[in-house]
Design a protein around this motif. Structure first.
Motif, PDB file in Angstrom:
ATOM      1  N   HIS A 462       4.957 -38.622  21.712  1.00  0.00           N
ATOM      2  CA  HIS A 462       5.202 -39.722  20.772  1.00  0.00           C
ATOM      3  C   HIS A 462       5.988 -40.860  21.408  1.00  0.00           C
ATOM      4  CE1 HIS A 462       4.106 -36.651  17.621  1.00  0.00           C
ATOM      5  NE2 HIS A 462       3.414 -37.718  17.243  1.00  0.00           N
ATOM      6  N   LEU A 463       6.862 -40.565  22.334  1.00  0.00           N
ATOM      7  CA  LEU A 463       7.544 -41.646  23.041  1.00  0.00           C
ATOM      8  C   LEU A 463       6.550 -42.444  23.882  1.00  0.00           C
ATOM      9  CD1 LEU A 463      10.778 -39.746  24.136  1.00  0.00           C
ATOM     10  CD2 LEU A 463      10.621 -41.583  22.432  1.00  0.00           C
ATOM     11  N   GLU A 464       5.638 -41.749  24.527  1.00  0.00           N
ATOM     12  CA  GLU A 464       4.602 -42.448  25.285  1.00  0.00           C
ATOM     13  C   GLU A 464       3.711 -43.276  24.357  1.00  0.00           C
ATOM     14  OE1 GLU A 464       2.670 -39.257  27.281  1.00  0.00           O
ATOM     15  OE2 GLU A 464       3.974 -39.336  29.048  1.00  0.00           O
ATOM     16  N   GLU A 465       3.422 -42.737  23.175  1.00  0.00           N
ATOM     17  CA  GLU A 465       2.601 -43.480  22.212  1.00  0.00           C
ATOM     18  C   GLU A 465       3.301 -44.771  21.784  1.00  0.00           C
ATOM     19  OE1 GLU A 465       1.035 -42.995  17.606  1.00  0.00           O
ATOM     20  OE2 GLU A 465       1.561 -41.200  18.760  1.00  0.00           O
ATOM     21  N   ALA A 466       4.599 -44.696  21.549  1.00  0.00           N
ATOM     22  CA  ALA A 466       5.335 -45.890  21.144  1.00  0.00           C
ATOM     23  C   ALA A 466       5.246 -46.977  22.207  1.00  0.00           C
ATOM     24  CB  ALA A 466       6.788 -45.524  20.862  1.00  0.00           C
ATOM     25  N   LEU A 467       5.476 -46.620  23.461  1.00  0.00           N
ATOM     26  CA  LEU A 467       5.466 -47.605  24.534  1.00  0.00           C
ATOM     27  C   LEU A 467       4.052 -48.058  24.882  1.00  0.00           C
ATOM     28  CD1 LEU A 467       8.239 -46.004  26.757  1.00  0.00           C
ATOM     29  CD2 LEU A 467       8.418 -48.073  25.352  1.00  0.00           C
ATOM     30  N   ARG A 468       3.084 -47.200  24.669  1.00  0.00           N
ATOM     31  CA  ARG A 468       1.704 -47.594  24.907  1.00  0.00           C
ATOM     32  C   ARG A 468       1.229 -48.568  23.822  1.00  0.00           C
ATOM     33  NH1 ARG A 468      -0.038 -42.942  25.333  1.00  0.00           N
ATOM     34  NH2 ARG A 468      -0.745 -42.597  23.197  1.00  0.00           N
ATOM     35  N   THR A 469       1.645 -48.333  22.581  1.00  0.00           N
ATOM     36  CA  THR A 469       1.253 -49.204  21.487  1.00  0.00           C
ATOM     37  C   THR A 469       1.844 -50.597  21.638  1.00  0.00           C
ATOM     38  OG1 THR A 469       1.075 -47.313  19.980  1.00  0.00           O
ATOM     39  CG2 THR A 469       1.326 -49.490  18.978  1.00  0.00           C
ATOM     40  N   ASN A 470       3.145 -50.671  21.911  1.00  0.00           N
ATOM     41  CA  ASN A 470       3.818 -51.957  22.083  1.00  0.00           C
ATOM     42  C   ASN A 470       5.020 -51.749  22.994  1.00  0.00           C
ATOM     43  OD1 ASN A 470       4.998 -54.454  21.940  1.00  0.00           O
ATOM     44  ND2 ASN A 470       5.047 -54.560  19.706  1.00  0.00           N
ATOM     45  N   PRO A 471       4.886 -52.062  24.252  1.00  0.00           N
ATOM     46  CA  PRO A 471       5.975 -51.769  25.202  1.00  0.00           C
ATOM     47  C   PRO A 471       7.291 -52.462  24.888  1.00  0.00           C
ATOM     48  CG  PRO A 471       3.937 -52.297  26.363  1.00  0.00           C
ATOM     49  CD  PRO A 471       3.715 -52.630  24.923  1.00  0.00           C
ATOM     50  N   ALA A 472       7.275 -53.509  24.055  1.00  0.00           N
ATOM     51  CA  ALA A 472       8.506 -54.246  23.737  1.00  0.00           C
ATOM     52  C   ALA A 472       8.694 -54.323  22.231  1.00  0.00           C
ATOM     53  CB  ALA A 472       8.453 -55.639  24.340  1.00  0.00           C
ATOM     54  N   PHE A 473       8.514 -53.187  21.567  1.00  0.00           N
ATOM     55  CA  PHE A 473       8.524 -53.203  20.103  1.00  0.00           C
ATOM     56  C   PHE A 473       9.887 -53.538  19.519  1.00  0.00           C
ATOM     57  CE2 PHE A 473       9.490 -48.844  21.311  1.00  0.00           C
ATOM     58  CZ  PHE A 473      10.505 -48.480  20.450  1.00  0.00           C
ATOM     59  N   SER A 474      10.964 -53.385  20.283  1.00  0.00           N
ATOM     60  CA  SER A 474      12.308 -53.706  19.814  1.00  0.00           C
ATOM     61  C   SER A 474      13.194 -53.994  21.015  1.00  0.00           C
ATOM     62  CB  SER A 474      12.893 -52.539  19.008  1.00  0.00           C
ATOM     63  OG  SER A 474      14.296 -52.656  18.851  1.00  0.00           O
ATOM     64  N   PRO A 475      14.008 -55.060  20.954  1.00  0.00           N
ATOM     65  CA  PRO A 475      14.879 -55.336  22.108  1.00  0.00           C
ATOM     66  C   PRO A 475      15.932 -54.262  22.333  1.00  0.00           C
ATOM     67  CG  PRO A 475      15.416 -56.779  20.261  1.00  0.00           C
ATOM     68  CD  PRO A 475      14.152 -56.068  19.903  1.00  0.00           C
ATOM     69  N   LEU A 476      16.259 -53.485  21.287  1.00  0.00           N
ATOM     70  CA  LEU A 476      17.223 -52.395  21.434  1.00  0.00           C
ATOM     71  C   LEU A 476      16.548 -51.058  21.671  1.00  0.00           C
ATOM     72  CD1 LEU A 476      19.919 -53.148  18.687  1.00  0.00           C
ATOM     73  CD2 LEU A 476      20.160 -53.406  21.154  1.00  0.00           C
ATOM     74  N   ASP A 477      15.502 -50.754  20.915  1.00  0.00           N
ATOM     75  CA  ASP A 477      14.933 -49.406  20.937  1.00  0.00           C
ATOM     76  C   ASP A 477      13.917 -49.188  22.046  1.00  0.00           C
ATOM     77  OD1 ASP A 477      16.497 -48.695  18.807  1.00  0.00           O
ATOM     78  OD2 ASP A 477      14.949 -49.014  17.295  1.00  0.00           O
ATOM     79  N   ALA A 478      13.202 -50.216  22.471  1.00  0.00           N
ATOM     80  CA  ALA A 478      12.210 -50.018  23.531  1.00  0.00           C
ATOM     81  C   ALA A 478      12.868 -49.543  24.829  1.00  0.00           C
ATOM     82  CB  ALA A 478      11.410 -51.302  23.761  1.00  0.00           C
ATOM     83  N   PRO A 479      13.993 -50.124  25.278  1.00  0.00           N
ATOM     84  CA  PRO A 479      14.657 -49.561  26.474  1.00  0.00           C
ATOM     85  C   PRO A 479      15.133 -48.129  26.259  1.00  0.00           C
ATOM     86  CG  PRO A 479      15.437 -51.796  26.045  1.00  0.00           C
ATOM     87  CD  PRO A 479      14.631 -51.388  24.852  1.00  0.00           C
ATOM     88  N   LEU A 480      15.579 -47.810  25.047  1.00  0.00           N
ATOM     89  CA  LEU A 480      16.007 -46.438  24.776  1.00  0.00           C
ATOM     90  C   LEU A 480      14.828 -45.472  24.812  1.00  0.00           C
ATOM     91  CD1 LEU A 480      18.566 -47.033  21.877  1.00  0.00           C
ATOM     92  CD2 LEU A 480      19.051 -46.539  24.281  1.00  0.00           C
TER      93      LEU A 480
END
Length: 564
Positions: A462-480
């Motif tokens: 699911h972490l890979e899915e989040a970054l694959r869907t939108n690598p910059a979905f949040s300025p705080l959460d995407a780096p986390l």
């Protein structure tokens, strides 16, 4: 009749003194110069004008006859200019410009001031107040809308044909995020007039807010049947997006943009294309679409906020801050305030972020005081930046109230995780992801919860899915999300060691009992071999006959050197 059963009692304020000749209490009289480039509405709200659009057309033709049937001299004179444009747009279910909407409000205020018995005009005014409040993120308009809609129903009850006021009440309830009440009014209208197309946008929003996706899909299909065109295409595109059908959503949204005619309608459609591009992780495309919308309607605040989001993803943070501030000047929405605060925090500007969060709390307090249900935005903020336990309490109450959308499920799951209860969080986080919308933030939250529970394979997925869907979905959460994925590492080569169970041992076949060989017949026994007594009374095998030939015995080969 109980008009707003879900609203808590409110202390009377200055807005309760209803003066139809004055603008809204918290808003100064409009300056025509300032309205030269008004911000148009988003596509999401474009169909809400249907709640008063058709009635507005009726007011132009027969409103005066309804109000004062015996006096032709009191008939409403024909209107032109911005009022006419607003009525034409709303009659088609399309967005009107903010300037035209403001002109319509002023026109109806004057009219009902001299014709207080015109129920349709009161309904138009009340619905226009709802839309104006939604555009400006000013809940003070909602109080005035409620007053106008009540007045309309006092003059002519809904049971006697004033369904336009009921549609207005459904719109008001949706604006206040009271989806249970919105559903009540919408279904009341549908039961009496199933072909009244203006009610279906309100039903769609109510069902989505309650998490009733099946009913929402049915309402979209019915709306499309009754009112084909750009507004229906926009609703269909949203439905496809929410189901995870990205290609269908994009194609339908493009068809809507191609068919748009007015600047306000065109800007709303282009903003939707920008939103779809952003959600699928294409910030450059999003910037282009939002920029096109802003060229059509300068000051379009959904496009300003959307472009700010995409610019931040591209590292153009100064421009992002500029656009966020411009959007907030047009419409201080809680979501814009939160996004800008998180951008400041990601840049290490702690003072700016704290100030932004204070503004967010103040805005939410104002909304709550005006009867708006702010549980979802407040719960999201508290879970991420404040008191997670308080967020759980807020969002549990929201869930019990029947507001079970994927957004509420995700927020409640995240609040439970942040409060230290990942076991309880898992159910809600899964429900949000299973909604099918391919939301990167939902996938990130579920992955973090699963990692906390030790389910590392699912967490990694699911972490890979989040970054694959939108690598910059949040300025705080995407780096986390990247950091969490790096911590988990890569799965072992060849898959987990226990992926295949160990083979079971083969069963040992039982040995057959050996049978004694027949003895050769003795010479004196007539060819019948004589039994020989064996040990312990058993019969021994007879000795071989002397006449029987013996096979030669071959010597065993010597062992090889390898065996040695």
């Amino acid at each position: 009749m109980e008009l707003t059963p879900q609203q808590p009692p409110r202390a009377p304020g200055p807005e309760d003194s209803f003066d139809t000749g004055l603008p809204a209490p918290d808003v100064p009289p409009p300056d025509p110069a300032s309205l030269a480039e008004p911000p148009p509405p988003s596509m999401r709200t474009s169909l809400r004008r249907a709640a008063f659009g058709m009635v507005a057309g009726a007011v132009l033709v027969t409103g005066a006859v309804v109000a004062v049937p015996d006096d032709d001299t009191d008939a409403a004179p024909p209107v032109a200019g911005p009022v006419s444009r607003a009525m034409t747009a709303t009659a088609a279910g399309s967005p009107a410009s903010l300037a035209d909407l403001t002109a319509l409000i002023g026109d109806r205020q004057k009219w009902v001031g001299t014709h207080p018995s015109d129920a349709p005009a009161w309904a138009v005014l009340g619905s226009a107040y709802v839309e104006r409040g939604r555009r400006a993120a000013d809940p003070a308009y909602y109080t005035r809308a409620e007053q106008a809609l009540k007045r309309s129903l006092d003059v002519r009850p809904g049971e006697k044909g004033n369904t336009a006021a009921w549609v207005g009440l459904a719109s008001l309830a949706n604006a206040r995020r009271d989806f249970v009440t919105a559903k009540k009014w919408g279904e009341t209208v549908r039961a009496r007039q199933p072909k009244e197309w203006t009610v279906y946008p309100e039903l769609i929003d109510a069902y989505n807010g309650l998490g009733d996706r099946k009913s929402a899909i049915t309402a979209v299909e019915r709306f499309t049947e009754l009112r084909a065109g750009v507004p229906a295409l926009g609703r269909a595109a949203e439905m496809y997006r929410d189901r995870g059908w990205r290609e269908d959503a994009l194609a339908t949204a493009q068809d809507a943009a191609n068919g748009a005619r007015t600047p306000a309608e065109k800007a709303a459609c282009l903003a939707r294309l920008g939103e779809l591009a952003w959600e699928r992780g294409e910030p450059k495309e999003a910037v282009a679409q939002y920029g096109a919308a802003l060229r059509v309607e300068r000051g379009h605040h959904p496009s300003l906020a959307g472009r700010a989001r995409a610019l931040a993803a591209l590292g153009r943070t100064d421009e992002a801050v500029r656009d966020y501030q411009a959007a907030l000047a047009k419409s201080p929405r809680p979501e814009y305030l939160l996004e800008l605060g998180e951008l400041y925090e990601s840049l290490g500007l702690d003072g700016d972020s704290v100030g932004q969060y204070d503004r967010l709390r103040a805005a939410l307090d104002r909304g709550t005081a005006r009867g708006v249900d702010e549980s979802l935005p407040l719960g999201r903020f508290e879970a991420a930046h404040g008191d997670a336990d308080a967020a759980v309490e807020l969002l549990r109450a929201e869930w019990e109230r029947g507001h079970r959308s994927p957004a509420v499920a995700d927020a409640l799951g995240w609040a439970l995780h942040r409060s230290g209860d990942p076991d309880a969080a898992l159910e809600y986080a899964r429900r949000a992801v299973d909604s099918g919308g391919q939301n990167a933030s939902y996938a990130y939250h579920l992955g973090v919860v699963q990692r906390a529970l030790g389910d590392y394979g699912a967490a990694r997925r699911h972490l890979e899915e989040a970054l694959r869907t939108n690598p910059a979905f949040s300025p705080l959460d995407a780096p986390l999300a990247r950091e969490a994925l790096d911590t988990l590492g890569q799965p072992p080569a060849g898959g987990p060691a226990d992926m295949r169970p160990a083979p079971e041992p083969e069963p040992v076949a039982p040995q057959a009992p050996q049978q004694p060989a027949p003895a050769a017949p003795a010479p004196d026994s007539g060819g019948v071999p004589a039994p020989v007594a064996g040990p312990q009374g058993q019969q021994a095998a007879p000795a071989p006959s002397a006449a029987a030939p013996q096979a030669p015995v071959k010597p065993s080969p010597a062992p090889s050197a390898a065996v040695r």
